[in-house]
Motif scaffolding. Structure first.
Motif, mmCIF file in Angstrom:
data_model
loop_
_atom_site.group_PDB
_atom_site.id
_atom_site.type_symbol
_atom_site.label_atom_id
_atom_site.label_comp_id
_atom_site.label_asym_id
_atom_site.label_seq_id
_atom_site.Cartn_x
_atom_site.Cartn_y
_atom_site.Cartn_z
ATOM 1 N N TYR A 1 0.831 -1.205 0.000
ATOM 2 C CA TYR A 1 0.000 0.000 0.000
ATOM 3 C C TYR A 1 0.866 1.257 0.000
ATOM 4 C CZ TYR A 1 -3.514 3.404 1.500
ATOM 5 O OH TYR A 1 -4.337 4.501 1.576
ATOM 6 N N TYR B 1 2.462 1.844 -3.380
ATOM 7 C CA TYR B 1 1.470 2.344 -4.335
ATOM 8 C C TYR B 1 1.146 3.820 -4.089
ATOM 9 C CZ TYR B 1 -3.334 3.297 -5.862
ATOM 10 O OH TYR B 1 -4.455 3.881 -6.384
ATOM 11 N N LEU C 1 -10.729 5.159 0.784
ATOM 12 C CA LEU C 1 -9.779 4.317 0.065
ATOM 13 C C LEU C 1 -10.178 4.152 -1.398
ATOM 14 C CD1 LEU C 1 -9.113 1.481 2.686
ATOM 15 C CD2 LEU C 1 -7.555 3.306 2.022
ATOM 16 N N HIS C 2 -11.473 4.047 -1.636
ATOM 17 C CA HIS C 2 -11.947 3.853 -3.009
ATOM 18 C C HIS C 2 -11.934 5.150 -3.803
ATOM 19 C CE1 HIS C 2 -15.048 3.562 -6.199
ATOM 20 N NE2 HIS C 2 -14.550 2.353 -6.362
ATOM 21 N N VAL D 1 -8.400 2.601 -4.542
ATOM 22 C CA VAL D 1 -8.256 1.200 -4.141
ATOM 23 C C VAL D 1 -9.564 0.494 -4.486
ATOM 24 C CG1 VAL D 1 -7.920 -0.380 -2.212
ATOM 25 C CG2 VAL D 1 -6.665 1.780 -2.276
ATOM 26 N N ASP D 2 -9.513 -0.488 -5.370
ATOM 27 C CA ASP D 2 -10.732 -1.178 -5.754
ATOM 28 C C ASP D 2 -10.453 -2.653 -5.995
ATOM 29 O OD1 ASP D 2 -9.313 -1.154 -8.090
ATOM 30 O OD2 ASP D 2 -10.696 0.132 -9.198
ATOM 31 N N ALA E 1 -8.217 -5.660 -3.853
ATOM 32 C CA ALA E 1 -7.559 -4.919 -2.768
ATOM 33 C C ALA E 1 -8.591 -4.308 -1.827
ATOM 34 C CB ALA E 1 -6.658 -3.826 -3.347
ATOM 35 N N LEU E 2 -9.626 -3.684 -2.406
ATOM 36 C CA LEU E 2 -10.673 -3.095 -1.577
ATOM 37 C C LEU E 2 -11.443 -4.169 -0.831
ATOM 38 C CD1 LEU E 2 -12.079 -0.451 -0.766
ATOM 39 C CD2 LEU E 2 -13.663 -0.809 -2.666
ATOM 40 N N SER F 1 -4.745 7.940 5.971
ATOM 41 C CA SER F 1 -5.553 7.874 4.762
ATOM 42 C C SER F 1 -6.943 8.436 5.049
ATOM 43 C CB SER F 1 -5.677 6.425 4.267
ATOM 44 O OG SER F 1 -4.415 5.882 3.948
#
Length: 213
Positions: free
Chosen positions: A72, A75, A139-140, A145-146, A149-150, A193
């Motif tokens: 994470y 990324y 996160l999305h 993040v999808d 991973a999500l 985050s």
């Protein structure tokens, strides 16, 4: 663990890969044993606010979290998704970088004849204020993040339980519908985050106005 690393490493590797491939963290890895610890020896032991809840999590859970946290961070840093002035819980950042940024902004504002205002926000039990649904949305929507991973983060946050142990007495198991467990590897990353939008708003306001916040 180190002495038996040659035998355990393949098994632990399989467990980590299975969790990531299935986008699921086992229920047994989402239970925390919470031990209250006095924040300072001088505090009142009869006051519950004097204690900090420390969550003891399983070794395998923390190992999987380490793998996820590493991926994470790589990324997020590669795509520069954290605010440039976010200093907490980041490599090569510290309270020193935060203070240097602040002092630099104040000095430049004074030199330019601008008004300087310092806004300090202190959240009580900040990590306990994290709402799971809101965190997943952040996160999305803000970190893109999808997919699997999500789904892994959804599994990680859902169905978490904890048990308190005080003086050898164990409480009933309680569900955690918010917060990130203290003592977990992902806890600080999830929090910064979660609060990224607030930090970004303050950064934009500081750069687009005659005020330094």
């Amino acid at each position: 663990m180190k002495k038996a690393a040659a035998d355990l490493a393949p098994v632990l590797s399989l467990l980590c890969n299975a969790s990531l491939k299935s986008s699921r963290l086992q229920e047994s890895q989402k239970h925390a044993i919470v031990l209250p610890r006095l924040k300072k020896p001088t505090l009142d032991e009869a006051d519950l606010n004097s204690y900090r809840p420390i969550s003891n999590l399983s070794f395998v859970s923390k190992l999987v979290e380490q793998v996820v946290a590493k991926r994470y961070v790589e990324y997020v840093e590669l795509n520069r998704l954290f605010p440039a002035r976010q200093s907490a819980y980041r490599h090569h950042h510290s309270t020193e970088t935060a203070v240097v940024n602040l002092v630099n902004d104040v000095i430049r504002a004074v030199d330019d004849g601008k008004v300087t205002a310092l806004v300090l926000l202190d959240l009580s039990s900040a990590f306990d204020t994290v709402d799971h649904d809101s965190l997943l949305t952040v996160l999305h929507d803000r970190f893109a993040v999808d997919g699997s991973a999500l789904n892994w983060f959804k599994s990680y946050l859902s169905g978490r339980t904890q048990t308190f142990i005080v003086d050898g007495v164990r409480s009933q198991t309680a569900m955690m519908d918010c917060s990130v467990p203290q003592g977990s590897v992902l806890r600080p990353l999830e929090f910064i985050s979660y609060t990224e939008e607030v930090a970004e708003v303050f950064s934009r306001h500081a750069s687009n106005s005659n005020y330094v916040c």
